[in-house]
Scaffold this active site. Structure first.
Site, mmCIF file in Angstrom:
data_model
loop_
_atom_site.group_PDB
_atom_site.id
_atom_site.type_symbol
_atom_site.label_atom_id
_atom_site.label_comp_id
_atom_site.label_asym_id
_atom_site.label_seq_id
_atom_site.Cartn_x
_atom_site.Cartn_y
_atom_site.Cartn_z
ATOM 1 N N TYR A 147 44.715 5.613 79.022
ATOM 2 C CA TYR A 147 43.869 4.568 78.415
ATOM 3 C C TYR A 147 43.217 5.080 77.125
ATOM 4 O O TYR A 147 42.540 4.430 76.607
ATOM 5 C CB TYR A 147 42.949 3.946 79.193
ATOM 6 C CG TYR A 147 43.628 2.768 80.080
ATOM 7 C CD1 TYR A 147 44.564 3.090 80.849
ATOM 8 C CD2 TYR A 147 43.105 1.558 79.873
ATOM 9 C CE1 TYR A 147 45.154 2.083 81.796
ATOM 10 C CE2 TYR A 147 43.671 0.272 80.574
ATOM 11 C CZ TYR A 147 44.613 0.781 81.454
ATOM 12 O OH TYR A 147 45.116 -0.279 82.138
ATOM 13 N N LYS A 213 49.965 10.280 91.365
ATOM 14 C CA LYS A 213 51.282 10.408 91.252
ATOM 15 C C LYS A 213 51.523 11.891 91.151
ATOM 16 O O LYS A 213 52.239 12.192 90.187
ATOM 17 C CB LYS A 213 51.841 9.563 90.274
ATOM 18 C CG LYS A 213 53.452 9.461 90.078
ATOM 19 C CD LYS A 213 53.982 8.695 91.237
ATOM 20 C CE LYS A 213 55.517 8.625 91.118
ATOM 21 N NZ LYS A 213 56.105 8.327 92.375
ATOM 22 N N ASP A 262 53.235 5.052 94.536
ATOM 23 C CA ASP A 262 54.107 4.007 94.890
ATOM 24 C C ASP A 262 54.078 3.849 96.453
ATOM 25 O O ASP A 262 54.007 2.470 96.854
ATOM 26 C CB ASP A 262 55.546 4.430 94.764
ATOM 27 C CG ASP A 262 55.787 5.968 94.664
ATOM 28 O OD1 ASP A 262 54.815 6.672 94.546
ATOM 29 O OD2 ASP A 262 56.947 6.335 95.132
ATOM 30 N N ASP A 286 44.401 0.276 87.647
ATOM 31 C CA ASP A 286 44.573 -1.083 86.815
ATOM 32 C C ASP A 286 45.551 -1.891 87.359
ATOM 33 O O ASP A 286 45.579 -2.975 87.971
ATOM 34 C CB ASP A 286 45.114 -0.891 85.368
ATOM 35 C CG ASP A 286 45.265 -1.960 84.560
ATOM 36 O OD1 ASP A 286 44.766 -2.990 84.795
ATOM 37 O OD2 ASP A 286 46.062 -2.135 83.644
#
Ligand code: NAD
Length: 400
Positions: A147, A213, A262, A286
């Site tokens: 971002y 992640k 995930d 987000d």
């Protein structure tokens, strides 16, 4: 009078100036409804003792038409001076200038955390079987990650230079690639980690999960996880990791764990009762915020706050929904519940409780705006009627 910052936190005057940004599109309709409900709740709770003096600050389309910029310096200055504010949705101007007014505001005020409680209220339509098991708070880093907007288009001089540099490091990036950079710092991670850990303690939460992640992005998302565990060590015996538990119970300590991003999307659907505070980097935050919101009735009923060390802006989780502008049909619940967060932030808990209870009673009677009514098969209330209904329920509580 303005809120000030004392040695032990915020000093809240009994008659307090709070600025608001009405917002674009549906902003005026929902802001009007929310101010009305909040004022009524304060009146019922405190009579003449306490009250909010609302001051409008211009941003978005209103500011463009008056000052030719969506975020005037004076608005930012006043937001900083007043410490907290309520904010409706702002349309992102098309065609340059600001990437997003919302992001610009967060950066200028260094509101580095997005705090989004996602809790199911009985009566809300949900696509899942047991939505009542969802009671989580997403705490999302707001200033770093993809971002930051460090992006170079395909074929640009900058992209070609990065590709050439990467070649020197032994990485073959395809020619004509667009390039985006994902920076995540120890400083940025440590401060959001402290905010999330403090939040878990202050709000009596059972566990905190780092969503990352790091198996793929070791030195950004992986580091986010490691740095958070390091910060947690400074909290003495307040937290316990899953490894430390080794199958035993937590002995009253807050459990800190981590999950790959995930997997986290599976977990919130399959085992929502196991998750409480979720701490995540910007982009994961987000995605998971909206996925969670869908489980409890959508972003129309999810509150949100952007918070820094001192400042806080309580704002809608959704956008300006221009197709519903000025039709008095939008759902004001997200802004209303954000205002409830704001009242709790200044420790005005009585009106906050009153609004929340009356909101629940209103939902139970299926008196809801169109976004919810279409799922419940009931007649939709206008935005203003929905506010009327919540106010009526507050009045009934006064008589109890
Ligand atoms: P949106 O959230 O405005 O709309 C998404 C969908 O949800 C639409 O169908 C909309 O009609 C519906 N919706 C949203 N809020 C609703 C409400 N309160 N009541 C009833 N229905 C509601 O998202 P979008 O269409 O992608 O964005 C519109 C504009 O808002 C864009 O300019 C975007 O950049 C901006 N935006 C602002 C914020 C913010 O101010 N924090 C957040 C997201 C998007």
């Amino acid at each position: 009078m303005k809120i000030s910052v004392g040695a032990h936190g915020l000093v809240i005057p009994e008659v307090v100036d709070i600025p608001y940004i009405e917002g674009d599109g549906i902003g005026p309709d929902i802001t009007r409804a929310v101010k009305r409900v909040v004022d009524e709740a304060i009146d019922i709770s405190y009579g003449n003792e306490k009250r909010i003096v609302w001051t409008e600050l211009l941003a978005g389309e209103k500011a463009i038409s008056k000052f030719n910029t969506p975020l005037p310096d004076d608005t930012v200055k006043k937001l900083i001076e007043h410490v907290i504010a309520l904010k409706g949705p702002l349309t992102t101007p098309v065609g340059g200038g600001f990437r997003s007014v919302n992001i610009a505001l967060r950066q200028k005020m260094d509101l580095y955390a997005n705090v989004r409680p996602v809790k199911y209220y009985p009566g809300l339509p949900s696509p899942t079987k047991n939505p009542e098991k969802v009671d989580m708070v997403v705490i999302r880093e707001n200033t770093e990650d993809l971002y930051m907007g460090v992006e170079f288009p395909s074929n640009s001089k900058e992209a070609e230079m990065v590709i050439e540099l990467m070649g020197r490091f032994g990485y073959q990036i395809r020619r004509e690639s667009g390039i985006g950079i994902k920076p995540m710092s120890r400083f940025g991670t440590e401060r959001i980690a402290r905010m999330a850990l403090d939040y878990a303690i202050e709000n009596g939460r059972r566990n905190l999960t780092i969503m990352h992640k790091g198996n793929i992005m070791k030195y950004t998302e992986g580091a986010f996880k490691e740095w958070t565990y390091e910060v947690a060590k400074n909290y003495g015996d307040k937290f316990i990791t899953e490894t430390e538990m080794n199958g035993r119970n937590s002995a009253g300590r807050i459990v800190i764990k981590d999950r790959i991003a995930d997997n986290m999307f599976q977990q919130i659907l399959l085992r929502p009762e196991d998750y409480d505070v979720i701490l995540c980097p910007n982009l994961n935050g987000d995605y998971i915020s909206d996925a969670l919101a869908a489980q409890i009735g959508g972003i129309g009923v999810t509150p949100s706050a952007n918070i820094g060390d001192i400042h806080a802006v309580f704002e809608v989780a959704h956008g300006s929904a221009p197709k519903y502008a000025n039709l008095d049909v939008a759902d004001p619940s997200s802004l209303l519940l954000s205002a409830v967060m704001m009242l709790r932030h200044i420790k005005w808990n009585e009106p906050a409780d009153l609004i929340e209870k009356s909101f629940i009673s209103t939902l139970r009677e299926k008196q809801v705006p169109q976004d919810l009514a279409k799922h419940l098969g009931t007649r939709a209330l206008k935005t203003s009627e929905f506010a009327d209904s919540i106010v009526q329920h507050m009045g009934k509580r006064r008589l109890l």
